[in-house]
Scaffold this active site. Sequence first.
Site, PDB file in Angstrom:
ATOM      1  N   ASP A 203      -2.326   1.069  -6.610  1.00  0.00           N
ATOM      2  CA  ASP A 203      -1.139   1.071  -6.297  1.00  0.00           C
ATOM      3  C   ASP A 203       0.175   0.669  -6.991  1.00  0.00           C
ATOM      4  O   ASP A 203       1.096   1.567  -7.424  1.00  0.00           O
ATOM      5  CB  ASP A 203      -0.853   0.000  -5.162  1.00  0.00           C
ATOM      6  CG  ASP A 203      -1.767   0.685  -3.957  1.00  0.00           C
ATOM      7  OD1 ASP A 203      -1.211   1.306  -2.812  1.00  0.00           O
ATOM      8  OD2 ASP A 203      -2.939   0.567  -3.917  1.00  0.00           O
TER       9      ASP A 203
ATOM     10  N   ASP B 149      -2.034   0.610   6.377  1.00  0.00           N
ATOM     11  CA  ASP B 149      -3.205   0.134   5.539  1.00  0.00           C
ATOM     12  C   ASP B 149      -2.727  -1.208   5.001  1.00  0.00           C
ATOM     13  O   ASP B 149      -3.607  -1.888   5.179  1.00  0.00           O
ATOM     14  CB  ASP B 149      -2.942   1.237   4.300  1.00  0.00           C
ATOM     15  CG  ASP B 149      -3.774   2.486   4.467  1.00  0.00           C
ATOM     16  OD1 ASP B 149      -4.351   2.725   5.546  1.00  0.00           O
ATOM     17  OD2 ASP B 149      -3.684   3.453   3.574  1.00  0.00           O
TER      18      ASP B 149
ATOM     19  N   GLU C   5       1.936   5.235  -0.215  1.00  0.00           N
ATOM     20  CA  GLU C   5       1.441   6.614  -0.100  1.00  0.00           C
ATOM     21  C   GLU C   5       2.373   7.574  -1.167  1.00  0.00           C
ATOM     22  O   GLU C   5       3.394   7.160  -1.507  1.00  0.00           O
ATOM     23  CB  GLU C   5       2.014   6.955   1.357  1.00  0.00           C
ATOM     24  CG  GLU C   5       0.960   6.134   2.394  1.00  0.00           C
ATOM     25  CD  GLU C   5      -0.486   6.109   2.144  1.00  0.00           C
ATOM     26  OE1 GLU C   5      -1.060   7.033   1.673  1.00  0.00           O
ATOM     27  OE2 GLU C   5      -1.282   4.952   2.358  1.00  0.00           O
ATOM     28  N   ALA C   6       1.818   8.691  -1.614  1.00  0.00           N
ATOM     29  CA  ALA C   6       2.270   9.429  -2.496  1.00  0.00           C
ATOM     30  C   ALA C   6       2.297  10.831  -2.455  1.00  0.00           C
ATOM     31  O   ALA C   6       1.102  11.276  -1.464  1.00  0.00           O
ATOM     32  CB  ALA C   6       1.850   9.093  -3.789  1.00  0.00           C
TER      33      ALA C   6
ATOM     34  N   ASP D 298       0.765  -1.306  -0.076  1.00  0.00           N
ATOM     35  CA  ASP D 298      -0.087   0.151   0.184  1.00  0.00           C
ATOM     36  C   ASP D 298       0.649   1.269   0.062  1.00  0.00           C
ATOM     37  O   ASP D 298       1.566   1.488   1.123  1.00  0.00           O
ATOM     38  CB  ASP D 298      -1.101  -0.080   1.151  1.00  0.00           C
ATOM     39  CG  ASP D 298      -1.836   1.077   1.114  1.00  0.00           C
ATOM     40  OD1 ASP D 298      -2.922   1.079   0.761  1.00  0.00           O
ATOM     41  OD2 ASP D 298      -1.503   2.429   1.627  1.00  0.00           O
TER      42      ASP D 298
ATOM     43  N   HIS E 109      -4.148   5.743   6.005  1.00  0.00           N
ATOM     44  CA  HIS E 109      -3.276   6.415   4.914  1.00  0.00           C
ATOM     45  C   HIS E 109      -1.986   6.438   5.446  1.00  0.00           C
ATOM     46  O   HIS E 109      -1.236   7.198   4.781  1.00  0.00           O
ATOM     47  CB  HIS E 109      -4.106   7.933   4.680  1.00  0.00           C
ATOM     48  CG  HIS E 109      -5.383   8.067   4.254  1.00  0.00           C
ATOM     49  ND1 HIS E 109      -5.829   7.645   2.893  1.00  0.00           N
ATOM     50  CD2 HIS E 109      -6.688   8.539   4.926  1.00  0.00           C
ATOM     51  CE1 HIS E 109      -7.116   7.520   2.925  1.00  0.00           C
ATOM     52  NE2 HIS E 109      -7.623   8.032   3.991  1.00  0.00           N
TER      53      HIS E 109
HETATM   54  P1  AMP Z   1      -4.396   5.774   0.563  1.00  0.00           P
HETATM   55  O1  AMP Z   1      -3.833   4.305   0.258  1.00  0.00           O
HETATM   56  O2  AMP Z   1      -5.784   5.679   0.457  1.00  0.00           O
HETATM   57  O3  AMP Z   1      -3.866   6.243   1.779  1.00  0.00           O
HETATM   58  O4  AMP Z   1      -3.986   6.450  -0.673  1.00  0.00           O
HETATM   59  C1  AMP Z   1      -2.613   6.505  -1.347  1.00  0.00           C
HETATM   60  C2  AMP Z   1      -2.369   7.700  -1.733  1.00  0.00           C
HETATM   61  O5  AMP Z   1      -3.379   8.359  -2.769  1.00  0.00           O
HETATM   62  C3  AMP Z   1      -2.263   8.823  -0.764  1.00  0.00           C
HETATM   63  O6  AMP Z   1      -0.773   8.912  -0.275  1.00  0.00           O
HETATM   64  C4  AMP Z   1      -2.198  10.241  -1.722  1.00  0.00           C
HETATM   65  O7  AMP Z   1      -1.286  10.627  -2.555  1.00  0.00           O
HETATM   66  C5  AMP Z   1      -3.558   9.709  -2.446  1.00  0.00           C
HETATM   67  N1  AMP Z   1      -4.961  10.140  -1.952  1.00  0.00           N
HETATM   68  C6  AMP Z   1      -5.769   9.404  -1.095  1.00  0.00           C
HETATM   69  N2  AMP Z   1      -6.673  10.040  -0.512  1.00  0.00           N
HETATM   70  C7  AMP Z   1      -6.506  11.078  -1.480  1.00  0.00           C
HETATM   71  C8  AMP Z   1      -7.308  12.426  -1.456  1.00  0.00           C
HETATM   72  N3  AMP Z   1      -8.521  12.699  -0.855  1.00  0.00           N
HETATM   73  N4  AMP Z   1      -6.970  13.678  -2.159  1.00  0.00           N
HETATM   74  C9  AMP Z   1      -5.698  13.568  -2.758  1.00  0.00           C
HETATM   75  N5  AMP Z   1      -5.043  12.350  -2.969  1.00  0.00           N
HETATM   76  C10 AMP Z   1      -5.231  11.417  -2.143  1.00  0.00           C
HETATM   77 MG    MG Z   2      -2.525   3.950   2.206  1.00  0.00          MG
HETATM   78 MG    MG Z   3      -4.315   2.507  -0.606  1.00  0.00          MG
END
Ligand code: AMP
Ligand code: MG
Ligand code: MG
Length: 280
Positions: free
Chosen positions: A166, A236, A55-56, A53, A231
């Site tokens: 991902d 995650d 993050e970006a 998973d 997040h």
């Molecule tokens: P997650 O695995 O759900 O934490 O999301 C992975 C990545 O998606 C995060 O590190 C963000 O770069 C991007 N991301 C997730 N949610 C959002 C959001 N609401 N707005 C913009 N980017 C998001």
């Molecule tokens: Mg994540």
């Molecule tokens: Mg994710």
Amino acid sequence: MNWPLWVGLPLLVLLYYASRKRTQPQSVQQVPSAVATSALKAKQTYDAFLVVDVEATCEEGKNFAYPNEIIEFPVYLMKWKDRIGGQASQLEIAAEFQTFVQPTWRPKLSKFCTDLTSITQEQVDAAPRFPEVLRSLRAFLVEHGVLEKTGKRRLKFCWATDGPWDVAEFVVKQAFISQIPVPDWLAGEALDVRQLVRNHLASNSKTVRGNLNISAQLGALGLPPFVGREHRGSDDAQNICRILQKLATEQVPIRPNLHINLRRRWAWMGKSGQILEDKI
Ligand code: AMP
Ligand code: MG
Ligand code: MG
């Protein structure tokens, strides 16, 4: 001979319970335990799963078309604990890999991104860049017997993620920005766990409306709530592992359901890793 009532009645009760004790356990023991449990195991054709998973970098209000750069890359290697004759129901975490990643195009994290992920500027500043992370990850996979030293697959495994993004999006974008090819061991078929959960719920006549994020999946599967911080990549990923473990006990065949298209392109992709700012 006439027995007095106070002797006869307790004797009858004693005789009744003694006869039950003799017959009941015998009938339970007659079912061989191996047969009883194998009926609860699905045929599992994959040896291992690499739960990731990422993050970006992100900006408030920008959608997934944004040129996100990976800032955290956690991987959990899951293997079967009890696979015999291809049948299994217990998945366990065999090894874990976790690293932050230093972004290069936009090295400064937005407040939105830090608030969302809890990842700090200091953590990414001190982290290796993506090409080096791939080298470390490959060494980790060789060390744990997933890949040969040549990079060839030694186990039959697939990447497993929450949703299709991902590997199919974040890794493809990052490889473009870093100007490196996606290695064979990171390409191919993958498992979108969210989709697998959706299908499993549907096959049990359950539908979940709205966003089936990790928390909602845990709830829908009757598992305790999210552990850790949403997040944060490593948290995650660990919760995705819990979901896979649950699906495995519910006799769901765990196998890929998603093809990763390495040729996928976004409007902002120019020539040789160049990012066209006006197309973002
Ligand atoms: P997650 O695995 O759900 O934490 O999301 C992975 C990545 O998606 C995060 O590190 C963000 O770069 C991007 N991301 C997730 N949610 C959002 C959001 N609401 N707005 C913009 N980017 C998001
Ligand atoms: Mg994540
Ligand atoms: Mg994710």
